[in-house]
Design an enzyme around this catalytic site. Structure first.
Site, mmCIF file in Angstrom:
data_model
loop_
_atom_site.group_PDB
_atom_site.id
_atom_site.type_symbol
_atom_site.label_atom_id
_atom_site.label_comp_id
_atom_site.label_asym_id
_atom_site.label_seq_id
_atom_site.Cartn_x
_atom_site.Cartn_y
_atom_site.Cartn_z
ATOM 1 N N HIS B 100 48.753 32.693 39.884
ATOM 2 C CA HIS B 100 49.277 32.770 41.247
ATOM 3 C C HIS B 100 50.359 31.695 41.393
ATOM 4 O O HIS B 100 50.232 30.621 40.803
ATOM 5 C CB HIS B 100 48.222 32.423 42.299
ATOM 6 C CG HIS B 100 47.037 33.308 42.342
ATOM 7 N ND1 HIS B 100 45.982 33.184 41.486
ATOM 8 C CD2 HIS B 100 46.706 34.325 43.175
ATOM 9 C CE1 HIS B 100 45.050 34.092 41.777
ATOM 10 N NE2 HIS B 100 45.471 34.802 42.782
ATOM 11 N N ASP B 103 48.911 28.363 42.083
ATOM 12 C CA ASP B 103 48.154 27.750 40.976
ATOM 13 C C ASP B 103 49.046 26.779 40.207
ATOM 14 O O ASP B 103 48.581 25.747 39.732
ATOM 15 C CB ASP B 103 47.709 28.799 39.942
ATOM 16 C CG ASP B 103 46.750 29.823 40.463
ATOM 17 O OD1 ASP B 103 46.078 29.550 41.475
ATOM 18 O OD2 ASP B 103 46.671 30.914 39.856
ATOM 19 N N GLU B 231 44.793 45.426 43.304
ATOM 20 C CA GLU B 231 43.450 45.135 42.813
ATOM 21 C C GLU B 231 42.433 45.454 43.891
ATOM 22 O O GLU B 231 42.308 44.736 44.874
ATOM 23 C CB GLU B 231 43.359 43.654 42.430
ATOM 24 C CG GLU B 231 42.003 43.278 41.920
ATOM 25 C CD GLU B 231 42.007 41.991 41.122
ATOM 26 O OE1 GLU B 231 43.062 41.645 40.544
ATOM 27 O OE2 GLU B 231 40.970 41.320 41.092
ATOM 28 N N GLU B 267 38.711 45.274 38.583
ATOM 29 C CA GLU B 267 37.840 44.165 38.210
ATOM 30 C C GLU B 267 36.406 44.649 38.171
ATOM 31 O O GLU B 267 35.930 45.284 39.113
ATOM 32 C CB GLU B 267 37.991 43.031 39.231
ATOM 33 C CG GLU B 267 37.076 41.862 38.888
ATOM 34 C CD GLU B 267 37.350 40.614 39.691
ATOM 35 O OE1 GLU B 267 38.524 40.363 40.033
ATOM 36 O OE2 GLU B 267 36.388 39.885 39.973
ATOM 37 N N HIS B 270 34.299 43.591 41.156
ATOM 38 C CA HIS B 270 34.675 44.279 42.394
ATOM 39 C C HIS B 270 34.124 45.706 42.399
ATOM 40 O O HIS B 270 33.718 46.216 43.450
ATOM 41 C CB HIS B 270 36.198 44.312 42.547
ATOM 42 C CG HIS B 270 36.824 42.969 42.695
ATOM 43 N ND1 HIS B 270 38.173 42.770 42.813
ATOM 44 C CD2 HIS B 270 36.269 41.726 42.764
ATOM 45 C CE1 HIS B 270 38.426 41.477 42.950
ATOM 46 N NE2 HIS B 270 37.284 40.824 42.903
ATOM 47 N N ASP B 338 39.463 37.197 34.445
ATOM 48 C CA ASP B 338 39.351 36.645 35.797
ATOM 49 C C ASP B 338 37.912 36.148 35.938
ATOM 50 O O ASP B 338 37.098 36.716 36.645
ATOM 51 C CB ASP B 338 39.669 37.735 36.814
ATOM 52 C CG ASP B 338 39.711 37.174 38.232
ATOM 53 O OD1 ASP B 338 39.448 35.972 38.396
ATOM 54 O OD2 ASP B 338 39.993 37.939 39.161
#
Lengths: 438, 438, 438, 438
Positions: B100, B103, B231, B267, B270, B338
């Site tokens: 990101h 980040d 996402e 993900e 998720h 992740d």
């Protein structure tokens, strides 16, 4: 003698009455926001849970022992069942009912038997409607219970099963049309999969899309003016069902160009099994232009299957009814009780208690929701909250007046420092409770 | 001295090795089905969990005490963090990384600070990439952590917040483009709601659609050849997120005409929070033509939040990788970790253990999935199972050769009695296990 | 100037008032079933969520910006926090508050710092109590947030951590005693595991049992007359917590002979995370003789983590309060608001809205529950339903008058054919709703 | 001709075999850790799912059409069912079977019928056992399916129902004893509630405790040397079941002084419905001294009901088997397949595929778990991790050498600063995977 002879017709007696076999809040003719309660709620009782299901579950046999469920000639029993059903509907005083083809008529041993039995029972229903004034909210076909449908109906690996289902749906649509049904419902009870290992997702989607297309075309050919409804459910009895929730159904309909032809029949318990609140599913269907009708029930928050209990939370139904009223109310849809008494509730009166409680809950929800709309504090709050989107910057963004780059340049040149403004969730929750308990 | 100096570069040592700081199954250059393991898996490590998160949770403070997380000049710390990150990536031996904007660079106190800091750090990353050979799988913008985004970014009630987010996304896209990123990801961490009472679903959908449209147009204007990825996540931190799952994202993209412009970054954790198996989400995205990339992790089956653990089930990853290989494998996408070490795993080596185990899991999954494809018993089974749809009746149905009525007539005249044929789920499950353990 | 100066003291204004900063149902001095509302409910506000938490979550930074949370000398800030807290408590008008040791005093860098800071702040609290008339419902020690407790406190693999926790608990108990606390609470936030792979269940149970024993002995040595409470929670932040629910805590206490020394502090949101209704947990603790106190909040039925929202369901709280009243009401316990405003609710007034709505919800629940008890139709129903157990056969069975064989002989000789009698669940649900909405 | 005549006896053919009707990993006589696989696993097949259930579910009729399930004289059909069952058991090659009383014999219309039918069928079973060498792992009584048990058996509001259940349990225990059963199981399928509104928790606990006590006394009177087992389940068909999980059962047994008389029969799918991993339930029962036997199956992680699928995760079963082996292995217990083929799997061979896959999964789990124990890295790790508890401070704490105050004084005087040491969860997970895939 009637199975329900111990129960007099249910009347409105008001909140002060101690009579459990009376309405305490549902007053059919009372006017609220310009319509009667009956016109707003369009209540329906269903055939299957109340007259077909024997009170069995996965771990135990039926407890109900209804006379029309005893062994005997199937058509005779079907007629006795219709007698009992319309007797019940009439005593309860709801204006609508709903059915599956195989609820009302024996399937028989062949498609011809099916057609003949169903035709004969449609005659019976027609006469019953005329005699009682009952109307049909919707009809549907049961294309999930017979062993032939173990691997789905439209999404079955065998086209012959698709053809069998098509035959049932054709006849159920035509019966619904003849009986003046306001809607026709498709529930894809086994349109999904138990394991991806034996499932071709792409093929099955195509099959289902084709089936829906044929149904819509048949509706137009028949001249049926009612609405075609799809009932989302995420799972059970399958591991995964294609009509998972409103948002999934929307994508499906868009893929096959059917988003203007089909609407949703939303069930409370299916919403919660899909990980959504009931209000969410209603609000989402409305936002997507899909909202059609409601299967009013509730699940158990601690149990992961479809318990189909009678709705009894005024707190929940107030919010749901508020969404529906804000969207203009039902057109062809209504509140259908896709609900069953608990297996332990095996007395004839229990069927009334379940429906009476549910109806009073909806009546209270309607009354409270109407108060919310008369002075719509929530709408005022939202209007203020999003006001920036009606002002210059917001309007220009939405109308395509910026590219990503030009908007970023604008933000940079204004040296924007936007700050979060409270969403006041707790205040709004209190306001809702004051409408309910104030 | 490097924070990771106790850890030598991770090498393949084979299944027999007792060295925990080695790969036991991942052999980057080993060829399987015509490509190397590295080319198939396109492994990426992420910046945020490993270099930004301090080991805190809702009930406790950070346990990690990384040197670059100590108080100090933000840009100096950002450079130290980049040193540590690329040192880690290199020792680990993955070809890709992901980040990101916030980040890698401090946000500062204004959009100008943001732009300048991020530009300076993009220079640092560019140099790091050149020095190490690392490539960028995807970049993204964090438009959910700062208090200004408490009510969402694109779906915020204030258009100024939308503009702020647009600025970040523009710069993150441009940095990703400059760094040769293979994809750009949008995660709508707070694009959803905490309560419907203060939320206008219809407006927020419009805002989000507009935002996606601007992003896609900017991509084309930039000449960025990578893929735009969304996402899906159903909830957390919000009560409900608009990008609930693949099927929901599909409907959303169809509504705004973007279904050919955007793909999904799926993900595992998720998927399970949305009530789906990971395999389901991958298979569904593939069936909808949306499959893009993977955030490889796992949730805890007993915990209802995003635990972002390292994948360690070969059984699960074999099925997922089988789906991906059958669909042709990754194009621009890859397996991004992740993932985060547990808060209790505060030793530097733990970061390696987590990634090594995950990589070996994916390598085993790839190897087993490739075996499944070399002799594809499942595909043969499915071809037989659905054969009727390629034969006369099925083909005629699918191609529109029947109306509902004519198909019903056909069924009636043939007196169809289709019978269910076993789906053999248990046999197929055994076959999969024989590929894995055989 | 006070942070809450915009908010006047909250008064009862009745259901008709439009003032959101007033009670609409909670009338502290109103007598119900022989006690005032205040005496029944024993309301408490908590220190941590309202004065310590900055509005952060796993995905974002704090949004609240309370003055006492800004950087500065820790003891000065702690005094400012106490000023704000007691100002809030007083304006709100609840009689009790609750705290963790580290909420009210800075931990410092050593046990000596901890002791000295805490002692100084206990003086402050004592004076505040005297000035305002506030009382302490319970105190507790935070032995889960500091990194040293990452692997638990009493169940930590290192005995030094156990000793550290023991020190905190000793001081927190003594402070609670000195401040006249009515109870002392133990919450085992990290007494559980993240993985069984590194956990010795048997050892950790022994350690926890030893800890509880030491706490109970210290209570008696101090002469503390309050109740020791354990707060069950199934998970989060750990994968599994040893104090899963009431039934689990009961088994644990029985194992260590503590079932007469310790009671439960039940939290609504913990109940639902454990797969139980809140009413179930209350009824179970009562049936086991364990019921002590309540952390009144609610979870989100769609979210799998502890959302700690303010209770707003009168329907739920009526049933819970009915159970409590039937069991004789609170003795040392009370309703503590272990609740937090949403992260988006960052205005000072939001803290009042949250508490006011919750208090009115409890007041309505109390009023409705009292009606249920005045004419206790449910109790009458149960008495009839189980009447057989008070008659000859039932009484003989329960008193040990039969062996399995002799009872079987009796059944056989009587040729028993018992038939199921309806449980009338729907009727009873309707009756409850008539108490609430009648 | 046998229903299973298409299936030859199942033999071990090794991992290389392509024959789906063979074992690939289960080699009954192969010795591992000093015992044969057969001795370790003590495999049992069950009567109910495989020979009684017709393939129905809540939404559909049976798909199986087994000959012995067709209409006919009940005792004749029961004998045919026994023929089929023992034919199946023998072809499959498991040493044990399990049954409910009403699986093997028709209930009839009175207790006398019940007794006589059951006695006759016990003769049949005895002969079958002699002929085939099959042994009985456990027997049980079905006191939940008949309508009389709709409100529970021991916890029924009518003592006559308790007496009826006692009669069945008495006869089932005596049949089990006569048939040499190794255990007797109690599953409280409806010992719980659907609603608290009509339930007296305290009374029902007393009734259940009395029932268990009578069962235990009857066991001793009979001289039955097997183990009495309780099978925990949290819910379904009831909303809540009293035997929720191991920890709950422990508390219950302690309350009635039965904790040394009764052990647990743990089912994988019940563990997950209760919010626990299967490994957790096994480890917890072991830590509580309750571990008895296993109902080996699996649930579907996305479905909230008891799917009773065949276990197929070697990853899961390795960890479970490791726990069991570490605790000394089974004594009277074993792995019973409380599993059913999917409703879609209606071919006779499917029954074999399901069991073969499950048996190979357990065999692989055993083999991997044995490797874990031969060099027990996990145990070494735990020993190091908790070493402090065997050293001076820890031992003194555990042995009661400190009060809370004296331990706090000790901590203060030593100025303790314990620091968290990594739990290395990821490393341990990798180690387990290396045992499985190394």
């Amino acid at each position: 003698m009637s199975y329900f002879s111990s129960v007099p017709p249910i009347r409105y007696e008001g909140p002060g009455s101690d009579n459990p076999l009376a309405f305490h809040h549902y007053e059919a003719d009372r006017r609220i926001l310009g319509k009667t309660m009956a016109e707003h709620l369009r209540l329906a009782a269903c055939y299957w849970h109340t007259f077909v299901w024997p009170g069995s579950d996965v771990f135990g046999a039926g407890t109900f022992e209804r006379p029309w469920q005893q062994p005997g000639d199937p058509m005779t029993r079907a007629r006795e069942k219709a007698d009992a059903a319309f007797d019940f509907f009439s005593r309860l005083g709801v204006p609508f009912y709903t059915f599956h083809d195989t609820d009302v008529a024996p399937e028989g041993d062949s498609l011809k038997d099916y057609r003949n039995n169903f035709a004969a029972m449609t005659d019976v229903l027609e006469k019953k409607q005329a005699d009682t004034g009952m109307k049909l909210l919707w009809g549907t076909a049961n294309v999930f219970s017979h062993p032939r449908y173990a691997a789905g109906a439209a999404t079955n690996p065998q086209p012959e099963v698709f053809a069998y289902a098509a035959t049932q749906v054709r006849h159920a649509m035509e019966a619904t049309h003849r009986l003046g049904g306001a809607n026709y419902v498709l529930w894809g009870g086994r349109e999904g999969y138990d394991t991806l290992l034996n499932t071709d997702l792409k093929r099955e989607r195509e099959q289902l899309g084709r089936f829906f297309r044929m149904v819509v075309e048949h509706k137009h050919k028949l001249g049926f003016k009612g609405t075609i409804l799809i009932e989302p459910k995420p799972q059970e009895p399958t591991k995964h069902q294609y009509d998972y929730d409103s948002a999934t159904v929307y994508g499906f309909l868009k893929e096959f160009g059917l988003e203007n032809e089909v609407k949703t029949n939303l069930e409370a318990n299916h919403a919660t099994l899909a990980g959504h609140s009931f209000q969410h599913e209603v609000a989402t269907s409305i936002a997507l232009g899909l909202f059609g009708s409601i299967d009013a029930n509730r699940g158990d928050p601690q149990n992961g299957w479809d318990t189909d209990q009678f709705p009894n939370s005024v707190e929940e139904m107030t919010l749901v009814t508020y969404e529906i009223l804000k969207a203009g109310g039902f057109t062809t849809g209504g509140f259908n009780f896709d609900t069953k008494v608990r297996r332990q509730s095996n007395a004839p009166e229990d069927l009334f208690h379940g429906h009476i409680g549910a109806i009073d809950t909806l009546a209270l929800g309607l009354e409270r929701a109407a108060k919310m709309i008369e002075r719509d504090t929530l709408a005022e709050f939202k209007a203020r909250r999003y006001a920036g989107w009606d002002a210059e910057l917001g309007a220009k963004i939405l109308s395509g007046g910026f590219t990503l780059a030009s908007l970023a340049d604008e933000a940079m040149s204004r040296d924007l420092h936007p700050r979060h403004v409270s969403g006041n969730q707790e205040l709004l929750e209190n306001i809702v409770n004051r409408y309910i308990y104030g």
